[in-house]
Write a protein that holds these residues in place. Sequence first.
Motif, PDB file in Angstrom:
ATOM      1  N   ASP A 214       0.860  -1.238  -0.006  1.00 16.34           N
ATOM      2  CA  ASP A 214      -0.059   0.014  -0.112  1.00 16.34           C
ATOM      3  C   ASP A 214       0.731   1.228  -0.094  1.00 16.34           C
ATOM      4  OD1 ASP A 214       1.025  -0.164   2.472  1.00 16.34           O
ATOM      5  OD2 ASP A 214      -0.977  -0.120   3.581  1.00 16.34           O
ATOM      6  N   GLY A 215       2.201   1.266  -0.025  1.00 19.67           N
ATOM      7  CA  GLY A 215       2.921   2.249  -0.006  1.00 19.67           C
ATOM      8  C   GLY A 215       3.008   3.120   1.352  1.00 19.67           C
ATOM      9  N   ILE A 216       2.693   2.613   2.249  1.00 12.73           N
ATOM     10  CA  ILE A 216       2.726   2.996   3.779  1.00 12.73           C
ATOM     11  C   ILE A 216       3.566   2.250   4.635  1.00 12.73           C
ATOM     12  CG2 ILE A 216       1.412   4.132   5.709  1.00 12.73           C
ATOM     13  CD1 ILE A 216       0.603   5.215   2.787  1.00 12.73           C
ATOM     14  N   ALA A 217       4.901   2.706   5.157  1.00 16.78           N
ATOM     15  CA  ALA A 217       5.629   2.198   6.149  1.00 16.78           C
ATOM     16  C   ALA A 217       4.835   1.971   7.430  1.00 16.78           C
ATOM     17  CB  ALA A 217       6.834   3.111   6.066  1.00 16.78           C
ATOM     18  N   PRO A 218       5.572   0.945   8.214  1.00 11.01           N
ATOM     19  CA  PRO A 218       4.771   0.754   9.372  1.00 11.01           C
ATOM     20  C   PRO A 218       5.513   1.654  10.361  1.00 11.01           C
ATOM     21  CG  PRO A 218       5.939  -1.526   8.512  1.00 11.01           C
ATOM     22  CD  PRO A 218       6.262  -0.057   7.480  1.00 11.01           C
ATOM     23  N   LEU A 219       4.614   2.146  11.473  1.00 17.37           N
ATOM     24  CA  LEU A 219       5.092   3.180  12.467  1.00 17.37           C
ATOM     25  C   LEU A 219       5.209   2.445  13.860  1.00 17.37           C
ATOM     26  CD1 LEU A 219       5.396   5.960  13.165  1.00 17.37           C
ATOM     27  CD2 LEU A 219       3.242   6.198  13.473  1.00 17.37           C
TER      28      LEU A 219
END
Length: 380
Positions: A214-219
């Motif tokens: 999804d193009g979102i890095a884990p935080l």
Amino acid sequence: MAGKTIFAMGNEAITEGALAAGARFYAGYPITPSSEIAELSSRRLPELGGIYIQMEDELASIAAIIGASAAGVKAYTATSGPGFSLMQENLGVAIMGEVPCVIINVMRSGPSTGLATKPAQGDVMQARWGTHGDHAIIALSPSSVQECYDFTILAFNLAEKYRTPVLLLSDEIVGHMREGYLPSEPSAAQLISRKEPQGDPAAYRLYDFSQEADGIAPLAKYGGKYVYRINGSGHDEIGAPTANPAVTDRFVRHLSEKIELNRAEIVQTRSFAMEDADIAIVSYGCSVRSGKAAMMAAREKGIRVGLLQLVTLWPFAEQEILELSRQVKGIVVPEMNLGQVRGEVQRLCPKDLPVIGVNRVDSLMITSAEILQAILEVGR
């Protein structure tokens, strides 16, 4: 409370929506016409094991919610025009650092102090461009007490999913009016929480989205096993400062693309009587209410009018407006400013399609009669 209709003001519904979304940290500085959000949060958060802090100013308020979010807590603040102006620098930090949080702006008359207790819708462009640099932003606008509740939950879901601050642009009329709303208790499946890393903490890269579908890095939750740098400066995948042009280009584009490429999921509108409409009203917030009344009055006169409500102000509903422009012979845009959304609508429409603004900046709500008059002008 779920399943029972509550008679409340919009600001109260916003607060309950934040709590239902799982928010457990509020930092803010009271300012009319948003102060009820702070007041109710100060009572309700401790009841749920959350934390409320009254800060010394708006700059500190948004800084505090950025820190709380980094520690793993869903966090929010509320303000109005002058306070929103003060938050712009740290809003940029949250965007660049990709820190999810929700900022509620109950809009009031301006510029500057303006008329502190009176309504307006003049912060639309500030929401989009108030903080400097290239970036995208998500902003929602409720027009009813029910939407105050529902859209606040939506704001937190979008913030967590896309690792971004989300703005809720209410206004004094919606924030202070009272009407019934039906609260819900969202299930765990209906609430989105940020992705957390699963691998070796020593190998964690805060900004590495390259392997994410999804193009979102884990935080990660800051502290304990995970210690990292949230960086408002140009940075690489681990948050280390860099001036490398290729790396800078990649990350600045990412701040826009993670939202722009997901418009189909983010952008929401609501249509009323648009199936056979020859003339469309495009509106948002409190002006939707007058628009609906004008729509019904026009139909009583035999004029086929529909209304498109902009739930999502940013990203702007470009595809929806383009489709609308192919259907109707004129568009009326009522808003309590000098034409901030009208300009966006006009940009997308053919030059020969009339786009008429109905605008007030005198702190008085736009009336249905004013909108009806504009409809009659388009219909001539």
